[in-house]
Design an enzyme around this catalytic site. Sequence first.
Site, mmCIF file in Angstrom:
data_model
loop_
_atom_site.group_PDB
_atom_site.id
_atom_site.type_symbol
_atom_site.label_atom_id
_atom_site.label_comp_id
_atom_site.label_asym_id
_atom_site.label_seq_id
_atom_site.Cartn_x
_atom_site.Cartn_y
_atom_site.Cartn_z
ATOM 1 N N SER A 278 0.851 -1.185 0.000
ATOM 2 C CA SER A 278 0.000 0.000 0.000
ATOM 3 C C SER A 278 0.892 1.241 0.000
ATOM 4 C CB SER A 278 -0.959 -0.023 1.199
ATOM 5 O OG SER A 278 -1.893 1.034 1.111
ATOM 6 N N THR A 279 0.800 2.099 1.013
ATOM 7 C CA THR A 279 1.550 3.356 1.032
ATOM 8 C C THR A 279 3.049 3.116 0.885
ATOM 9 O OG1 THR A 279 -0.112 4.184 2.575
ATOM 10 C CG2 THR A 279 1.879 5.508 2.291
ATOM 11 N N HIS B 157 -2.546 -1.009 -3.523
ATOM 12 C CA HIS B 157 -3.659 -0.071 -3.372
ATOM 13 C C HIS B 157 -3.379 1.191 -4.197
ATOM 14 C CE1 HIS B 157 -4.262 -2.019 0.844
ATOM 15 N NE2 HIS B 157 -4.833 -2.747 -0.107
ATOM 16 N N MET C 88 0.014 1.146 5.209
ATOM 17 C CA MET C 88 -0.742 1.393 6.428
ATOM 18 C C MET C 88 -1.848 0.364 6.575
ATOM 19 S SD MET C 88 -1.316 3.130 9.133
ATOM 20 C CE MET C 88 -0.373 4.652 9.035
#
Length: 342
Positions: A161-162, A187, A281
């Site tokens: 993700s991040t 994501h 996250m």
Amino acid sequence: MRKIRVLVVEDSMVFRNLLVQGLNQDRALEVVATASDPFEARDKIIEYRPDVMTLDIELPRMSGLEFLRKLMPQYPLPVVIISALSEKVFDAMKAGAVDFVAKPQVTEREQLRNFLCSELPVKIKVASTARVSRYKKPVAFAADQHLSVRSDIDIIAIGASTGGTEAIAEVIRDFSTDIPGTVIVQHMPPGFTEMYANRLDSQSRVKVKEAKNGDMVAPGQVLIAPGGSEHMSIVKVGDNYKVVLKKGEKVNGHCPSVDVLFNSVADVAGAHAIGIILTGMGGDGAKGLLKMQKNGARTIGQDEASCIVYGMPKVAYDLGAVMYQEKLSDIAKKTYTLLNQR
């Protein structure tokens, strides 16, 4: 509780005012200053010492991308890019931005409301926790890695993700054409995944493409789940594996979800898989990785020191899902080590 101090850099006065009004409605955020170009932003950074900066890519006098490249080596600051559909966002991520969001249509009220009240505030809060002090120059290919024995691994599944766009790129750039078929959930907003896949394809020795429903998982090929409203899972067809894209509700706040992918790989590939969880996250992918491990797969988690956000790998590690914890630069090497073990 101390509020997160935000600097908004946006040349459109109308959109800039919308950003200020929207972000200030969040009790955890405070817009301490705004700027319409990078030169003004530079002065505001020195004066206000913001915790996070939102940055438009297209700015007068100097592009947001050029500003970011000049800023990060001298003054590392968590930056969230706000951009229309453009490959430049990936250049910004490479230059040190933490994350990006797709700029909404101002005339689309529901889209704008979701952007101002949910999507952007969440990105800013995550960015405020990110590690940006270790600004990195782009890395070159590692020494060639290859399979020395016929591996019993049929599929590799990766979730992030991040900070994941650059983390995935670093891993994939070290894969050779003999790597088992690889499937990825990162994501990302709709529309950006195809550009991201094409970009990786041009930088890698393996074939990289955005996954389509019915794609076969093949050696030397990486399939990236499209951003949007469909989850990606894997089914077995004879001795092969096939991608299934199916609309569904968000899982762990995301669609596509890493857990959905990992759970499917655990079910159909069992011990013939490797699972890798990278920076991000939240906890998406942690339970799925645990299921993969319990079904016999070998699992790797990115270590805290090399993560932009040590969330997803930490949750997975705390659950006992991570068999091997590695720094980002060693994950491809570790993958080949596992592939070369009977």
